[in-house]
Motif scaffolding. Structure first.
Motif, PDB file in Angstrom:
ATOM      1  N   SER A   1       2.712  -9.981   1.247  1.00 30.74           N
ATOM      2  CA  SER A   1       1.450  -9.767   0.409  1.00 30.74           C
ATOM      3  C   SER A   1       1.484  -8.331   0.070  1.00 30.74           C
ATOM      4  O   SER A   1       0.993  -7.831  -1.207  1.00 30.74           O
ATOM      5  CB  SER A   1       0.344 -10.287   1.056  1.00 30.74           C
ATOM      6  N   VAL A   2       1.857  -7.292   0.714  1.00 31.45           N
ATOM      7  CA  VAL A   2       1.608  -5.834   0.413  1.00 31.45           C
ATOM      8  C   VAL A   2       2.617  -5.624  -0.663  1.00 31.45           C
ATOM      9  O   VAL A   2       2.154  -5.061  -2.017  1.00 31.45           O
ATOM     10  CB  VAL A   2       2.026  -4.868   1.419  1.00 31.45           C
ATOM     11  N   HIS A   3       3.804  -5.996  -0.539  1.00 24.27           N
ATOM     12  CA  HIS A   3       4.894  -6.017  -1.958  1.00 24.27           C
ATOM     13  C   HIS A   3       4.371  -6.683  -2.966  1.00 24.27           C
ATOM     14  O   HIS A   3       4.505  -6.151  -4.203  1.00 24.27           O
ATOM     15  CB  HIS A   3       6.147  -6.425  -1.419  1.00 24.27           C
TER      16      HIS A   3
ATOM     17  N   VAL B   1      -2.535  -1.280   0.935  1.00 22.49           N
ATOM     18  CA  VAL B   1      -1.834  -0.700   2.192  1.00 22.49           C
ATOM     19  C   VAL B   1      -2.800  -0.290   3.107  1.00 22.49           C
ATOM     20  O   VAL B   1      -2.529  -0.021   4.238  1.00 22.49           O
ATOM     21  CB  VAL B   1      -0.861   0.479   1.804  1.00 22.49           C
ATOM     22  N   SER B   2      -4.045  -0.026   2.658  1.00 22.66           N
ATOM     23  CA  SER B   2      -5.196   0.238   3.689  1.00 22.66           C
ATOM     24  C   SER B   2      -5.232  -0.852   4.866  1.00 22.66           C
ATOM     25  O   SER B   2      -5.690  -0.360   5.741  1.00 22.66           O
ATOM     26  CB  SER B   2      -6.506   0.511   2.813  1.00 22.66           C
ATOM     27  N   ASP B   3      -4.960  -2.053   4.543  1.00 22.77           N
ATOM     28  CA  ASP B   3      -5.338  -2.928   5.472  1.00 22.77           C
ATOM     29  C   ASP B   3      -4.272  -2.972   6.492  1.00 22.77           C
ATOM     30  O   ASP B   3      -4.559  -3.206   7.795  1.00 22.77           O
ATOM     31  CB  ASP B   3      -5.034  -4.522   4.922  1.00 22.77           C
ATOM     32  N   ALA B   4      -2.801  -2.704   6.003  1.00 25.75           N
ATOM     33  CA  ALA B   4      -2.093  -2.289   7.149  1.00 25.75           C
ATOM     34  C   ALA B   4      -2.149  -1.084   8.143  1.00 25.75           C
ATOM     35  O   ALA B   4      -2.101  -0.969   9.310  1.00 25.75           O
ATOM     36  CB  ALA B   4      -0.606  -2.183   6.334  1.00 25.75           C
ATOM     37  N   LEU B   5      -3.029  -0.032   7.552  1.00 27.34           N
ATOM     38  CA  LEU B   5      -3.202   1.200   8.236  1.00 27.34           C
ATOM     39  C   LEU B   5      -4.365   0.796   9.157  1.00 27.34           C
ATOM     40  O   LEU B   5      -4.467   1.253  10.453  1.00 27.34           O
ATOM     41  CB  LEU B   5      -3.554   2.159   7.489  1.00 27.34           C
ATOM     42  N   ASP B   6      -5.164   0.024   8.685  1.00 26.63           N
ATOM     43  CA  ASP B   6      -6.355  -0.447   9.310  1.00 26.63           C
ATOM     44  C   ASP B   6      -6.009  -0.923  10.682  1.00 26.63           C
ATOM     45  O   ASP B   6      -6.490  -0.892  11.900  1.00 26.63           O
ATOM     46  CB  ASP B   6      -7.323  -1.183   8.713  1.00 26.63           C
ATOM     47  N   GLU B   7      -4.826  -1.817  10.650  1.00 30.46           N
ATOM     48  CA  GLU B   7      -4.345  -2.808  11.687  1.00 30.46           C
ATOM     49  C   GLU B   7      -3.662  -1.644  12.825  1.00 30.46           C
ATOM     50  O   GLU B   7      -3.830  -1.927  14.108  1.00 30.46           O
ATOM     51  CB  GLU B   7      -3.274  -3.806  11.215  1.00 30.46           C
TER      52      GLU B   7
ATOM     53  N   LEU C   1       5.866   5.124  -1.317  1.00 29.80           N
ATOM     54  CA  LEU C   1       7.104   4.497  -0.445  1.00 29.80           C
ATOM     55  C   LEU C   1       7.510   3.445  -1.056  1.00 29.80           C
ATOM     56  O   LEU C   1       8.638   2.943  -1.569  1.00 29.80           O
ATOM     57  CB  LEU C   1       7.323   4.678   1.134  1.00 29.80           C
ATOM     58  N   LEU C   2       6.428   2.310  -1.302  1.00 28.67           N
ATOM     59  CA  LEU C   2       6.767   0.767  -1.375  1.00 28.67           C
ATOM     60  C   LEU C   2       6.978   0.827  -2.904  1.00 28.67           C
ATOM     61  O   LEU C   2       7.574  -0.184  -3.427  1.00 28.67           O
ATOM     62  CB  LEU C   2       5.501  -0.128  -0.992  1.00 28.67           C
ATOM     63  N   ASP C   3       6.210   1.851  -3.760  1.00 24.36           N
ATOM     64  CA  ASP C   3       6.449   1.816  -5.145  1.00 24.36           C
ATOM     65  C   ASP C   3       7.960   2.261  -5.585  1.00 24.36           C
ATOM     66  O   ASP C   3       8.340   1.425  -6.445  1.00 24.36           O
ATOM     67  CB  ASP C   3       5.507   2.714  -5.796  1.00 24.36           C
ATOM     68  N   ARG C   4       8.484   3.184  -4.826  1.00 28.67           N
ATOM     69  CA  ARG C   4       9.758   3.572  -5.273  1.00 28.67           C
ATOM     70  C   ARG C   4      10.664   2.635  -4.583  1.00 28.67           C
ATOM     71  O   ARG C   4      11.907   2.612  -5.324  1.00 28.67           O
ATOM     72  CB  ARG C   4       9.791   4.985  -4.667  1.00 28.67           C
ATOM     73  N   LEU C   5      10.641   2.028  -3.350  1.00 31.44           N
ATOM     74  CA  LEU C   5      11.490   1.323  -2.866  1.00 31.44           C
ATOM     75  C   LEU C   5      10.974  -0.237  -2.468  1.00 31.44           C
ATOM     76  O   LEU C   5      10.848  -0.533  -1.277  1.00 31.44           O
ATOM     77  CB  LEU C   5      11.857   1.842  -1.566  1.00 31.44           C
ATOM     78  N   PRO C   6      10.661  -0.828  -3.594  1.00 32.30           N
ATOM     79  CA  PRO C   6      10.125  -2.302  -3.328  1.00 32.30           C
ATOM     80  C   PRO C   6      10.750  -3.165  -2.345  1.00 32.30           C
ATOM     81  O   PRO C   6       9.958  -4.140  -1.671  1.00 32.30           O
ATOM     82  CB  PRO C   6       9.662  -2.763  -4.808  1.00 32.30           C
ATOM     83  N   ASP C   7      12.138  -3.020  -2.169  1.00 30.97           N
ATOM     84  CA  ASP C   7      12.928  -3.899  -1.296  1.00 30.97           C
ATOM     85  C   ASP C   7      13.122  -3.455   0.054  1.00 30.97           C
ATOM     86  O   ASP C   7      14.237  -3.883   0.614  1.00 30.97           O
ATOM     87  CB  ASP C   7      14.141  -4.344  -2.066  1.00 30.97           C
TER      88      ASP C   7
END
Length: 364
Positions: free
Chosen positions: A219-221, A227-233, A319-325
């Protein structure tokens, strides 16, 4: 030498919210330290000894030193900080993006907050790298006595340089609060120590969460969850500083039938408190929930959690924008945490991805 560890959410709040009324932050209350029973090379000593900064003060002294910090960090331009983090992220990614593989701890999550904080303090990269590496050695317990001496010397050098040539940076704003050289040294240690190594761990653990947790990886990709959801976790179940904030009972105290004698340190386990089984927060409801104790609570709560979040969210998103895979290069079980009591971060995070073409570097 002994002490206590608060591991439940109510116990942690009881300690943190009753400072300074019945629990003090002042290490002068530490009986073992007064009696000379704490070894000079003890990692606990370097992390818990008296220092002339807001963390170890109560009452008016704490108020004065904390006000100096909050006044300094509130003058940070968040738009410029976000732009700076993006530029730093691009420069770090440019260095390895053509290779198809990287260690995102050594090559990304560790240096990025350090470089961002260096910019906030207006010091050279060499000065900043030295200070942050020494702070990390204190947290990790690697030759803490020598690390502390070197760290204080480096912060004194920065203080004197800023007194001679002040600028529009955090260090210069602290000087405007009429702090002494000793207060400046210890406040710089506090602010950089709270800003750089924990944020490095938050970024690294955030990347790990995105790459290993199926509820985030897809879902993030796809841009469905921020990404704030991942950091909250991560802030809930793997806080960057799992155990810290020593307090001392002012006179005999008790909590839930446990006697807390004066003179014995009581540390707060933020990690254990956040995962208290009695805490009615479903794991699926933690995104957006700021009830965690990763930034502490009470009079000594982190004065600038939003800056840490801004750095971490910007770094992870870029990071995810630059390296989505991007994906792990090793099984998740082969990822290991740093040693030590006070920091929770990865020793390495090997990844692989589709190499970028070697074009003009971003942001240049």
């Amino acid at each position: 030498m002994c002490g206590y560890l608060a591991v439940t959410y109510p116990a942690a709040l009881h300690l943190l919210r009753n400072n300074p009324a019945i629990f003090s932050k002042d290490p002068a209350h530490w009986q073992a330290l007064r009696l000379g029973h704490v070894p000079l090379d003890s990692p606990a000593l370097m992390m818990m000894q008296p220092r002339d900064n807001a963390l170890w003060k109560d009452g008016p002294a704490h108020t004065r030193l904390r006000r100096a910090i909050t006044n300094a960090v509130t003058q940070v331009d968040t738009h410029k900080l976000a732009a700076s983090v993006i530029q730093i992220a691009d420069q770090l990614i440019d260095a390895f993006s053509h290779t198809g593989q990287a260690d995102l701890v050594a090559q990304y999550s560790d240096p990025l907050p350090m470089l961002a904080v260096i910019g906030m303090f207006g010091c050279s990269q060499d000065e900043g790298r030295n200070i942050v590496s020494l702070v990390t050695r204190l947290f990790d317990g690697s030759d803490p006595e020598q690390a502390n001496r070197d760290l204080e010397a480096a912060c004194l050098q920065l203080t004197r340089a800023k007194r001679d040539a002040p600028g529009r940076d955090v260090a210069s704003h602290l000087i405007e609060a009429d702090l002494t050289d000793e207060e400046m040294v210890q406040t710089i240690i506090l602010v950089i120590g709270a800003a750089a190594p924990p944020t490095s761990n938050l970024i690294g653990n955030g990347i790990r969460r995105v790459l290993t947790d199926p509820s985030f990886a897809g879902s993030v990709h796809d841009g469905v969850r921020p990404v704030s959801d991942a950091l909250d976790e991560v802030l809930w179940d793997n806080p960057p500083v799992p155990n810290y904030s020593p307090l001392y009972a002012i006179g005999p105290q008790s909590y839930e039938g446990v006697l807390l004698p004066p003179g014995e340190p009581i540390l707060v386990s933020f990690a254990a408190a956040n995962s208290d089984p009695a805490l009615a927060v479903d794991p699926s409801a933690r995104a957006g929930n700021k009830g965690h104790l990763a930034f502490s609570a009470g009079a000594h709560a982190c004065p600038a959690p939003d800056l840490a979040r801004l750095i971490a969210e910007t770094a992870l998103g870029r990071l995810l924008d630059r390296l989505p895979d991007v994906d792990l290069a090793v099984p998740s079980a082969e990822l290991h945490n740093r040693p030590g009591t006070f920091l929770a971060g990865l020793t390495a995070l090997p990844v692989r991805f589709q190499p970028e073409a070697r074009l003009i570097p971003h942001g240049r």
